[in-house]
Design a protein around this motif. Structure first.
Motif, PDB file in Angstrom:
ATOM      1  N   ARG A  30     -42.596 -48.596  83.361  1.00  0.00           N
ATOM      2  CA  ARG A  30     -42.439 -47.544  84.728  1.00  0.00           C
ATOM      3  C   ARG A  30     -42.800 -46.472  84.873  1.00  0.00           C
ATOM      4  O   ARG A  30     -42.635 -45.734  85.276  1.00  0.00           O
ATOM      5  CB  ARG A  30     -40.737 -47.785  84.624  1.00  0.00           C
ATOM      6  N   TRP A  31     -43.444 -45.809  83.452  1.00  0.00           N
ATOM      7  CA  TRP A  31     -43.714 -44.158  83.271  1.00  0.00           C
ATOM      8  C   TRP A  31     -44.836 -44.766  83.986  1.00  0.00           C
ATOM      9  O   TRP A  31     -45.462 -45.356  84.058  1.00  0.00           O
ATOM     10  CB  TRP A  31     -44.590 -44.427  81.992  1.00  0.00           C
ATOM     11  N   PRO A  32     -45.101 -43.674  85.593  1.00  0.00           N
ATOM     12  CA  PRO A  32     -45.944 -43.138  85.659  1.00  0.00           C
ATOM     13  C   PRO A  32     -47.332 -42.779  85.183  1.00  0.00           C
ATOM     14  O   PRO A  32     -47.767 -41.871  83.896  1.00  0.00           O
ATOM     15  CB  PRO A  32     -45.857 -41.955  86.719  1.00  0.00           C
ATOM     16  N   GLN A  48     -47.711 -47.524  88.151  1.00  0.00           N
ATOM     17  CA  GLN A  48     -46.380 -48.175  86.975  1.00  0.00           C
ATOM     18  C   GLN A  48     -47.305 -49.083  86.357  1.00  0.00           C
ATOM     19  O   GLN A  48     -46.964 -50.478  87.132  1.00  0.00           O
ATOM     20  CB  GLN A  48     -45.374 -47.803  87.460  1.00  0.00           C
ATOM     21  N   GLY A  49     -47.377 -48.577  85.074  1.00  0.00           N
ATOM     22  CA  GLY A  49     -47.821 -50.346  84.430  1.00  0.00           C
ATOM     23  C   GLY A  49     -49.534 -50.564  85.458  1.00  0.00           C
ATOM     24  O   GLY A  49     -50.817 -49.737  85.487  1.00  0.00           O
ATOM     25  N   ASP A  50     -50.066 -51.710  85.429  1.00  0.00           N
ATOM     26  CA  ASP A  50     -51.233 -52.447  86.613  1.00  0.00           C
ATOM     27  C   ASP A  50     -50.535 -52.345  88.256  1.00  0.00           C
ATOM     28  O   ASP A  50     -51.246 -52.840  89.095  1.00  0.00           O
ATOM     29  CB  ASP A  50     -51.372 -53.864  86.085  1.00  0.00           C
ATOM     30  N   ARG A  51     -49.378 -51.234  88.490  1.00  0.00           N
ATOM     31  CA  ARG A  51     -49.117 -51.788  89.595  1.00  0.00           C
ATOM     32  C   ARG A  51     -48.885 -50.447  90.832  1.00  0.00           C
ATOM     33  O   ARG A  51     -49.201 -49.494  89.200  1.00  0.00           O
ATOM     34  CB  ARG A  51     -47.310 -51.866  89.628  1.00  0.00           C
ATOM     35  N   LEU A  52     -50.538 -50.023  91.810  1.00  0.00           N
ATOM     36  CA  LEU A  52     -50.085 -49.197  92.849  1.00  0.00           C
ATOM     37  C   LEU A  52     -49.010 -48.693  92.795  1.00  0.00           C
ATOM     38  O   LEU A  52     -48.168 -49.081  93.545  1.00  0.00           O
ATOM     39  CB  LEU A  52     -51.212 -49.428  93.278  1.00  0.00           C
ATOM     40  N   PHE A  53     -48.012 -47.568  92.480  1.00  0.00           N
ATOM     41  CA  PHE A  53     -47.062 -47.352  92.984  1.00  0.00           C
ATOM     42  C   PHE A  53     -48.151 -46.112  94.568  1.00  0.00           C
ATOM     43  O   PHE A  53     -47.324 -46.640  95.480  1.00  0.00           O
ATOM     44  CB  PHE A  53     -46.568 -46.124  92.308  1.00  0.00           C
ATOM     45  N   ARG A  54     -48.397 -45.736  94.307  1.00  0.00           N
ATOM     46  CA  ARG A  54     -48.685 -45.253  95.322  1.00  0.00           C
ATOM     47  C   ARG A  54     -50.143 -43.730  95.685  1.00  0.00           C
ATOM     48  O   ARG A  54     -50.844 -44.046  94.100  1.00  0.00           O
ATOM     49  CB  ARG A  54     -48.081 -43.809  95.509  1.00  0.00           C
ATOM     50  N   ALA A  55     -51.542 -44.423  96.686  1.00  0.00           N
ATOM     51  CA  ALA A  55     -52.890 -43.874  96.548  1.00  0.00           C
ATOM     52  C   ALA A  55     -52.042 -42.572  97.160  1.00  0.00           C
ATOM     53  O   ALA A  55     -51.576 -42.048  97.904  1.00  0.00           O
ATOM     54  CB  ALA A  55     -53.137 -44.673  98.171  1.00  0.00           C
TER      55      ALA A  55
END
Length: 342
Positions: A30-32, A48-55
């Motif tokens: 969860r750390w950005p 957040q990790g390997d997940r793109l939260f926002r371009a």
């Protein structure tokens, strides 16, 4: 800190992500983390990790790019706050405090490089009130930030929780502003999740619930000089206020309804309501001196580009030029200008 008074619009709601933010040593995804593109340095993403939260584009982290964007739209000054995903109240207090310090130092560096154009807000580890107070004092007294951005709740605690009371008292003593922003994109604030419900209803309900807790829980009453601003026009509160007042007159203590209306006018709200026809109600409910421009830059480009049209539209719906000029400039500047009461 003294802030230069410049001609042009003052934007009270914008976000910044320091490029040099130190990643946290824990493995929690969860750390950005900001990752500029290796192919195009003007583009990147919050992960957040390997997940793109926002371009995102480089105006989120590059001061010169931010100033060029502001110049293009007639913005003289911006209050920049952390991206809400950077408010890590879910984390253990120690790494959250280290992360907050890194965020705040990065924002202070950006403010220092902006030649008076940016005004910074901090983040604090509000899950540990003593640590949050220490970080707020450091951010205001040592880094020169104007105050702090907080979420609408601290995990399962509402903002009128008695354990949080010392934090608000400290902010009042410091002369620090508090900007309240909805959390988690509005998820969990209404009974139906996902889009368009979270963005369309959740964020607005989340903000209004937080403000109502502060109003009815005694926080605003105890600290009449504490400047508290709310994103997205304070959500649904402008529309719900008459019903809340009626509820207080029926089920609350005697006189609470009238007191509620008076306390409303101690709040500051931004103009991010997406329709100029809504601005006269904000002025009616909160006062002509408590409504200030907010664009959510750089996340909603149409709002930054449309500020002047929004204000012109508000005049067509009954606001005076004097009122819209105050919304455009002096109200936002009055919100962030710190007068140390100590």
């Amino acid at each position: 800190m003294e802030h230069t008074e410049l001609p042009g619009i003052v934007d009270s709601h914008a976000h910044f992500f320091p490029a040099a933010l130190v990643p946290t040593p824990t493995a929690d995804p969860r750390w950005p983390l900001l990752r500029p593109s290796t192919e195009d340095q003007t583009r990147g993403g919050i992960y957040q990790g390997d997940r793109l939260f926002r371009a995102v584009d480089h105006s989120l982290w590059d001061v010169d790019a931010r100033l060029r964007l502001m110049d293009a739209h007639g913005i003289a000054q911006q209050i920049v706050s952390p991206v809400p995903v950077m408010l890590t109240t879910w984390a253990d207090p120690a790494p959250a405090a280290r992360f907050a310090r890194s965020v705040n130092e990065g924002i202070a560096t950006a403010v220092g490089a902006s030649r008076g154009r940016l005004v910074g807000l901090a983040t604090v580890p509000l899950q540990d009130v003593r640590a949050a107070i220490r970080e707020l004092e450091h951010a205001v007294d040592h880094l020169g930030l104007a105050g702090v951005e907080i979420g609408t709740r601290v995990e399962d605690r509402e903002l009128d929780d008695p354990e949080l009371a010392p934090f608000f008292a400290t902010a009042a003593d410091l002369g620090a502003v508090i900007f309240v922003h909805p959390m988690d994109g509005g998820t969990g604030a209404v009974r139906r999740e996902g889009q368009p419900y979270d963005f369309g209803f959740g964020m607005l309900s989340d903000t209004a619930l937080a403000a109502t807790a502060l109003l009815t829980g005694g926080v605003i009453e105890r600290h009449p000089d504490l400047r508290m601003g709310f994103a997205h026009g304070c959500g649904t509160l402008a529309w719900a206020a008459p019903r809340l007042g009626l509820a207080l007159s029926i089920w609350g203590e005697e006189g609470r309804s009238d007191a509620f209306d008076d306390l409303l006018r101690q709040l500051w709200v931004d103009t991010l309501v997406l329709d100029p026809a809504h601005l006269p109600l904000l002025v009616h409910r909160f006062g002509a001196d408590r409504v200030m421009v907010g664009t959510d830059a750089p996340f909603i480009p149409s709002q930054l580009a449309g500020v002047r049209d929004l204000l012109a539209g508000a005049r067509e719906h009954g606001l005076s030029t004097t009122q819209t000029d105050a919304i455009a400039r002096t109200n936002g500047r009055a919100f962030f200008t710190r007068e140390d009461p100590r």
